[in-house]
Design an enzyme around this catalytic site. Structure first.
Site, PDB file in Angstrom:
ATOM      1  N   LYS A  86      35.818-104.324   9.380  1.00 14.93           N
ATOM      2  CA  LYS A  86      35.126-103.176   8.762  1.00 14.93           C
ATOM      3  C   LYS A  86      33.680-103.542   8.399  1.00 14.93           C
ATOM      4  O   LYS A  86      32.743-102.809   8.732  1.00 14.93           O
ATOM      5  CB  LYS A  86      35.870-102.755   7.481  1.00 14.93           C
ATOM      6  CG  LYS A  86      35.080-101.799   6.605  1.00 14.93           C
ATOM      7  CD  LYS A  86      35.871-101.304   5.410  1.00 14.93           C
ATOM      8  CE  LYS A  86      35.871-102.208   4.204  1.00 14.93           C
ATOM      9  NZ  LYS A  86      34.657-102.136   3.366  1.00 14.93           N
ATOM     10  N   ASN A  87      33.528-104.686   7.726  1.00 12.78           N
ATOM     11  CA  ASN A  87      32.201-104.989   7.184  1.00 12.78           C
ATOM     12  C   ASN A  87      31.234-105.541   8.235  1.00 12.78           C
ATOM     13  O   ASN A  87      30.060-105.774   7.944  1.00 12.78           O
ATOM     14  CB  ASN A  87      32.328-105.932   5.985  1.00 12.78           C
ATOM     15  CG  ASN A  87      32.961-105.207   4.799  1.00 12.78           C
ATOM     16  OD1 ASN A  87      33.069-103.973   4.801  1.00 12.78           O
ATOM     17  ND2 ASN A  87      33.369-105.955   3.786  1.00 12.78           N
TER      18      ASN A  87
ATOM     19  N   CYS B 201      30.177 -97.982  -9.010  1.00 15.89           N
ATOM     20  CA  CYS B 201      31.440 -97.657  -8.344  1.00 15.89           C
ATOM     21  C   CYS B 201      32.560 -98.358  -9.069  1.00 15.89           C
ATOM     22  O   CYS B 201      32.338 -99.038 -10.067  1.00 15.89           O
ATOM     23  CB  CYS B 201      31.391 -98.022  -6.873  1.00 15.89           C
ATOM     24  SG  CYS B 201      31.633 -99.753  -6.581  1.00 15.89           S
TER      25      CYS B 201
ATOM     26  N   ARG C 213      26.675-102.341  -8.964  1.00 15.97           N
ATOM     27  CA  ARG C 213      26.214-102.459  -7.574  1.00 15.97           C
ATOM     28  C   ARG C 213      24.895-101.763  -7.252  1.00 15.97           C
ATOM     29  O   ARG C 213      24.846-100.826  -6.453  1.00 15.97           O
ATOM     30  CB  ARG C 213      27.308-101.970  -6.618  1.00 15.97           C
ATOM     31  CG  ARG C 213      28.582-102.745  -6.760  1.00 15.97           C
ATOM     32  CD  ARG C 213      29.651-102.254  -5.822  1.00 15.97           C
ATOM     33  NE  ARG C 213      29.502-102.761  -4.479  1.00 15.97           N
ATOM     34  CZ  ARG C 213      30.315-102.435  -3.482  1.00 15.97           C
ATOM     35  NH1 ARG C 213      31.288-101.587  -3.687  1.00 15.97           N
ATOM     36  NH2 ARG C 213      30.140-102.939  -2.293  1.00 15.97           N
TER      37      ARG C 213
ATOM     38  N   ASP D 148      36.737-110.209  -1.822  1.00 11.93           N
ATOM     39  CA  ASP D 148      37.613-109.225  -1.174  1.00 11.93           C
ATOM     40  C   ASP D 148      39.045-109.734  -0.993  1.00 11.93           C
ATOM     41  O   ASP D 148      39.908-108.983  -0.525  1.00 11.93           O
ATOM     42  CB  ASP D 148      37.035-108.805   0.192  1.00 11.93           C
ATOM     43  CG  ASP D 148      35.761-107.987   0.033  1.00 11.93           C
ATOM     44  OD1 ASP D 148      35.491-107.502  -1.079  1.00 11.93           O
ATOM     45  OD2 ASP D 148      35.026-107.849   1.030  1.00 11.93           O
TER      46      ASP D 148
ATOM     47  N   ARG E 156      40.546 -96.498   3.859  1.00  6.34           N
ATOM     48  CA  ARG E 156      39.128 -96.826   4.048  1.00  6.34           C
ATOM     49  C   ARG E 156      38.969 -98.139   4.789  1.00  6.34           C
ATOM     50  O   ARG E 156      37.991 -98.312   5.519  1.00  6.34           O
ATOM     51  CB  ARG E 156      38.435 -96.961   2.690  1.00  6.34           C
ATOM     52  CG  ARG E 156      38.262 -95.658   1.974  1.00  6.34           C
ATOM     53  CD  ARG E 156      37.404 -95.846   0.772  1.00  6.34           C
ATOM     54  NE  ARG E 156      36.105 -96.416   1.150  1.00  6.34           N
ATOM     55  CZ  ARG E 156      35.123 -96.636   0.310  1.00  6.34           C
ATOM     56  NH1 ARG E 156      35.263 -96.354  -0.961  1.00  6.34           N
ATOM     57  NH2 ARG E 156      33.997 -97.144   0.730  1.00  6.34           N
TER      58      ARG E 156
HETATM   59  N1  EPU Z   1      23.542-106.781  -6.082  1.00  3.65           N
HETATM   60  C1  EPU Z   1      22.459-106.466  -6.864  1.00  3.65           C
HETATM   61  N2  EPU Z   1      21.384-105.850  -6.275  1.00  3.65           N
HETATM   62  C2  EPU Z   1      21.358-105.545  -4.969  1.00  3.65           C
HETATM   63  C3  EPU Z   1      22.465-105.854  -4.176  1.00  3.65           C
HETATM   64  C4  EPU Z   1      23.546-106.482  -4.755  1.00  3.65           C
HETATM   65  O1  EPU Z   1      22.454-106.729  -8.061  1.00  3.65           O
HETATM   66  O2  EPU Z   1      20.349-104.971  -4.513  1.00  3.65           O
HETATM   67  C5  EPU Z   1      24.708-107.461  -6.671  1.00  3.65           C
HETATM   68  C6  EPU Z   1      25.967-106.614  -6.633  1.00  3.65           C
HETATM   69  O3  EPU Z   1      26.019-105.709  -7.705  1.00  3.65           O
HETATM   70  C7  EPU Z   1      27.044-107.674  -6.685  1.00  3.65           C
HETATM   71  C8  EPU Z   1      26.434-108.817  -5.883  1.00  3.65           C
HETATM   72  O4  EPU Z   1      25.028-108.579  -5.879  1.00  3.65           O
HETATM   73  O5  EPU Z   1      27.263-108.086  -7.994  1.00  3.65           O
HETATM   74  C9  EPU Z   1      26.909-108.962  -4.453  1.00  3.65           C
HETATM   75  O6  EPU Z   1      26.956-107.684  -3.838  1.00  3.65           O
HETATM   76  P1  EPU Z   1      26.636-107.467  -2.303  1.00  3.65           P
HETATM   77  O7  EPU Z   1      25.380-106.702  -2.180  1.00  3.65           O
HETATM   78  O8  EPU Z   1      26.767-108.737  -1.560  1.00  3.65           O
HETATM   79  O9  EPU Z   1      27.834-106.483  -1.897  1.00  3.65           O
HETATM   80  P2  EPU Z   1      27.729-105.358  -0.818  1.00  3.65           P
HETATM   81  O10 EPU Z   1      26.811-105.786   0.241  1.00  3.65           O
HETATM   82  O11 EPU Z   1      27.506-104.051  -1.477  1.00  3.65           O
HETATM   83  C10 EPU Z   1      29.627-106.280   0.728  1.00  3.65           C
HETATM   84  C11 EPU Z   1      30.924-105.777   1.258  1.00  3.65           C
HETATM   85  C12 EPU Z   1      31.943-105.716   0.137  1.00  3.65           C
HETATM   86  C13 EPU Z   1      32.087-107.129  -0.447  1.00  3.65           C
HETATM   87  C14 EPU Z   1      30.726-107.658  -0.895  1.00  3.65           C
HETATM   88  C15 EPU Z   1      30.760-109.079  -1.383  1.00  3.65           C
HETATM   89  C16 EPU Z   1      30.200-104.360   3.075  1.00  3.65           C
HETATM   90  C17 EPU Z   1      30.082-102.999   3.651  1.00  3.65           C
HETATM   91  N3  EPU Z   1      30.723-104.469   1.844  1.00  3.65           N
HETATM   92  O12 EPU Z   1      29.217-105.355  -0.261  1.00  3.65           O
HETATM   93  O13 EPU Z   1      33.172-105.298   0.696  1.00  3.65           O
HETATM   94  O14 EPU Z   1      32.965-107.112  -1.543  1.00  3.65           O
HETATM   95  O15 EPU Z   1      29.783-107.585   0.193  1.00  3.65           O
HETATM   96  O16 EPU Z   1      31.236-109.926  -0.397  1.00  3.65           O
HETATM   97  O17 EPU Z   1      29.878-105.346   3.734  1.00  3.65           O
HETATM   98  C18 EPU Z   1      35.358-104.404   0.666  1.00  3.65           C
HETATM   99  O18 EPU Z   1      35.368-104.529   1.901  1.00  3.65           O
HETATM  100  O19 EPU Z   1      36.399-104.131   0.004  1.00  3.65           O
HETATM  101  C19 EPU Z   1      34.090-104.579  -0.045  1.00  3.65           C
HETATM  102  C20 EPU Z   1      33.883-104.114  -1.278  1.00  3.65           C
END
Ligand code: EPU
Length: 418
Positions: free
Chosen positions: A22-23, A117, A122, A305, A397
């Site tokens: 998915k990711n 969320c 996030r 995850d 999802r």
């Molecule tokens: N964060 C910030 N600012 C930003 C971006 C992130 O503070 O601009 C923080 C987030 O709040 C969090 C941390 O940084 O505390 C890491 O978040 P990240 O941005 O890495 O998460 P994401 O990119 O939104 C992806 C996956 C998630 C997975 C996370 C962590 C996708 C589509 N989603 O999310 O997947 O948990 O990385 O590995 O790639 C899932 O599949 O169930 C899922 C939630």
């Protein structure tokens, strides 16, 4: 609303075919915006989130055909609309992945700001700060982010944390920018590497994906390509835990062990036999499970995850396990539900202490996120009696046909339509 009904008790035996990740699929579909012709993607998982991304691409003026093999014509012509609306971003935060490609290709984009969320606040400040460093003008207005820049230019960006989608957004933006972009403290997830591979096939010049420093030399245009998406390491890990707790023997067909080091090490530490075979990864449970200590970390550390699923496993281990969640501030929603089934779990902030083994009993349960829901399905497999997992849309999802795959290895599980 549909529910999943599980009768606990049996061992899981056989093989499960692992779907595309998915990711990886979500950023890769967003990257289809970058070239001017249609790209073909193979091994696309059949998931609600993928359907949402397809809907978004159509809304932007693209065309999307097919399912497991998907052909995406990027947005063009009169139908082109550079906006990711609130109704789509609120159902899937990863919609924000179109921001980088849209600005890089068309010079501007308007994306609804994702709110908080179920698992945490996030924010997307890192995505925006990176684009700003590349020369974009950013304007926040009525819950939307407007980003504009005729041609992005390369920059050195040091991320505050290795955000996965943030890093992906900036890589896609940088691919068509003028000059060199360096992303430091970059995310090292396999999904980031798969995106880099795709971009390079398109003609981009991305180096260092999979390490903490990614360098992208921008080019003037990118070509459409064909690309096969990597296996879903989280889906594979989820079924690995299911095999372990049911003392089963399951081959995870197509699972890529090299993406699963941290979780496979923890499974082995818990006394589970894990072997890497030609067709995938084989997981055999048997004797007593040993407790685990886990701290979630960005890749190559233990993935957030998989935290809920391992917590479920810890309820069956002899002794005390400790799990610390460092990525998201609110990712323990499975705890009260597992407790209702008989688990002994105490939390203090981001730390959970789990004492086992506990006999679980079936109950109606629900969770507010995907991985928490998966942990409840696994709990249902070992609980006595019937477990009903409500709010199945979370599972849909991110897990392709989870009940069919589990039934194929002997689980008594079915979906009951509303
Ligand atoms: N964060 C910030 N600012 C930003 C971006 C992130 O503070 O601009 C923080 C987030 O709040 C969090 C941390 O940084 O505390 C890491 O978040 P990240 O941005 O890495 O998460 P994401 O990119 O939104 C992806 C996956 C998630 C997975 C996370 C962590 C996708 C589509 N989603 O999310 O997947 O948990 O990385 O590995 O790639 C899932 O599949 O169930 C899922 C939630």
């Amino acid at each position: 609303m549909d529910k999943i009904v599980v009768e606990g008790g049996g061992r899981l035996v056989g093989s499960i075919s692992i779907s595309g990740a998915k990711n990886a699929a979500l950023p890769i579909l967003a990257a289809s915006i970058l070239p001017s012709g249609p790209s073909t993607f193979k091994n696309v998982p059949q998931l609600q989130d993928v359907a949402t991304m397809a809907k978004l691409l159509r809304r932007l003026g693209g065309e999307v055909d097919g399912k497991k093999t998907m052909v995406v014509h990027p947005p063009h012509g009169r139908k082109l609309k550079l906006e990711a609306p609130y109704e789509l971003v609120k159902t899937m935060r990863a919609s924000v992945l179109v921001l980088g490609p849209l600005v890089a290709r068309f010079g501007k984009a308007r994306v609804s700001q994702p709110g908080g969320c179920a698992i945490g606040t996030r924010p997307i400040d890192q995505h925006l700060r990176g684009l700003e460093a590349m020369g974009a003008k950013i304007h926040l207005d009525h819950g939307y982010v407007d980003v504009e820049c005729k041609r992005l230019r390369g920059a050195t960006i040091v991320l505050d944390m290795p955000t996965v989608t943030g890093c992906e957004n900036l890589m896609m933006a940088a691919a068509l920018a003028k000059g060199r972009t360096v992303i430091e403290n970059a995310a090292r997830e396999p999904e980031v590497e798969d995106l880099a591979l795709l971009l390079n096939k398109m003609g981009a010049r991305v180096q260092g994906a999979g390490t903490a420093i990614i360098t992208i030399d921008g080019v003037d245009e990118l070509q459409p390509v064909e690309h096969t998406i990597i296996a879903d390491r989280i889906e594979a890990g989820t079924f690995a835990v299911a095999a372990a707790v049911t003392r089963g023997d399951v081959l995870l067909e197509g699972a890529q062990a090299e993406h699963m080091d941290a979780m496979l090490a923890k499974l082995r530490g818990a006394g589970v036999t894990v072997t890497v075979e030609r067709g995938g990864v084989r997981v055999r449970g048997g004797g007593d499970l040993r407790p685990v200590d886990i701290t979630t970390q960005p890749h190559p550390g233990f993935p957030t995850d998989m935290q809920a699923q391992f917590m479920m496993m810890a309820t069956q281990a002899r002794g005390e396990s400790m799990i610390k969640e460092t990525i998201f501030e609110n990712r323990f929603m499975h705890v009260p539900e597992l407790a209702r089934m008989g688990a002994d779990i105490h939390t203090d902030g981001r730390v959970a202490v789990i004492r086992g083994p506990r006999k679980l009993t079936g109950a109606p349960v629900m969770a507010t996120d995907l991985r928490a829901s998966a942990s409840l399905v696994i709990a249902g497999l070992v609980a006595s009696g019937k477990t009903e997992v409500l709010r199945v849309y979370h599972l849909d999802r991110g897990y392709e046909a989870i009940e069919k795959k589990l039934r194929g290895v002997g689980a008594k599980i079915k979906r009951v339509k509303a």
